[in-house]
Write a protein that holds these residues in place. Structure first.
Motif, PDB file in Angstrom:
ATOM      1  N   VAL A 289       1.047  -1.673   0.082  1.00 50.56           N
ATOM      2  CA  VAL A 289       0.332   0.294   0.125  1.00 50.56           C
ATOM      3  C   VAL A 289       0.952   1.011   0.006  1.00 50.56           C
ATOM      4  CG1 VAL A 289      -1.586   1.356   1.407  1.00 50.56           C
ATOM      5  CG2 VAL A 289      -1.647  -1.574   1.598  1.00 50.56           C
ATOM      6  N   GLU A 290       1.048   2.118  -1.074  1.00 51.55           N
ATOM      7  CA  GLU A 290       1.202   3.753  -1.361  1.00 51.55           C
ATOM      8  C   GLU A 290       0.451   4.915  -0.602  1.00 51.55           C
ATOM      9  OE1 GLU A 290       1.885   1.329  -5.175  1.00 51.55           O
ATOM     10  OE2 GLU A 290       0.062   1.196  -3.866  1.00 51.55           O
ATOM     11  N   SER A 291       1.399   5.535  -0.311  1.00 55.83           N
ATOM     12  CA  SER A 291       0.661   6.445   0.528  1.00 55.83           C
ATOM     13  C   SER A 291       2.159   8.107   0.314  1.00 55.83           C
ATOM     14  CB  SER A 291       0.752   6.341   2.329  1.00 55.83           C
ATOM     15  OG  SER A 291       1.952   6.173   2.597  1.00 55.83           O
ATOM     16  N   GLY A 292       1.527   8.975   0.198  1.00 52.70           N
ATOM     17  CA  GLY A 292       2.403   9.627   0.438  1.00 52.70           C
ATOM     18  C   GLY A 292       2.004  10.515  -0.953  1.00 52.70           C
TER      19      GLY A 292
ATOM     20  N   CYS B  65       5.770   3.333   1.393  1.00 49.43           N
ATOM     21  CA  CYS B  65       5.417   2.000   0.967  1.00 49.43           C
ATOM     22  C   CYS B  65       5.038   0.485   1.922  1.00 49.43           C
ATOM     23  CB  CYS B  65       5.925   1.361  -0.771  1.00 49.43           C
ATOM     24  SG  CYS B  65       5.198  -0.634  -0.681  1.00 49.43           S
TER      25      CYS B  65
ATOM     26  N   THR C 263      -0.162   5.762  -6.131  1.00 51.51           N
ATOM     27  CA  THR C 263      -0.328   6.854  -5.329  1.00 51.51           C
ATOM     28  C   THR C 263      -0.181   8.034  -6.270  1.00 51.51           C
ATOM     29  OG1 THR C 263       0.470   8.574  -3.423  1.00 51.51           O
ATOM     30  CG2 THR C 263       2.037   7.087  -4.681  1.00 51.51           C
TER      31      THR C 263
ATOM     32  N   LEU D  60       7.408   9.090  -0.473  1.00 50.83           N
ATOM     33  CA  LEU D  60       6.680   7.983  -0.593  1.00 50.83           C
ATOM     34  C   LEU D  60       6.667   7.374   0.000  1.00 50.83           C
ATOM     35  CD1 LEU D  60       6.124   7.960  -4.235  1.00 50.83           C
ATOM     36  CD2 LEU D  60       4.674   9.829  -2.832  1.00 50.83           C
TER      37      LEU D  60
END
Length: 118
Positions: A5-8, A22, A112, A20
């Protein structure tokens, strides 16, 4: 199975920075090489950077050298991509991926969005 799950991601002005993340879950193992890829609209997905399970070996695409840094924290099952001096051409969906045996990456995140305005 490994879930990523990626974010940022987000919107940033040219010259700005983003970090980012992960996060990996499931049958995680430290013995995965992790990579970041990106895909801009109308273009093929391209390699950005990768890091060995120990963190001792990193590889970067020429277009991000000296601007992006990949790192990992195995205790947190997380890989990072620090992106500095962002350019409008860095606008893309960024994907995290994991592989155990080269050359193919076996697991992919959902991506993302990173948008760099001029």
């Amino acid at each position: 199975q490994v879930q990523l799950v990626e974010s940022g991601g987000g919107l940033v002005q040219a010259g700005g920075s983003l970090r980012l993340s992960c996060a990996a879950s499931g049958r995680t193992s430290n013995y995965y090489r992790m990579g970041w890829f990106r895909q801009a609209p109308g273009k093929e997905r391209e390699f950005v950077a990768s890091i060995s399970w120990s963190g001792g070996n990193t590889i970067y695409a020429d277009f991000v050298k000296d601007r992006f840094t990949i790192s990992r924290d195995n205790a947190k099952n997380t890989v990072y991509l620090q992106m500095n001096s962002l350019k409008p051409e860095d606008t893309a969906v960024y994907y995290c991926a994991a592989r155990r045996i080269p050359p193919s990456y076996d697991y992919w995140g959902q991506g993302t969005q990173v948008t760099v305005s001029s």
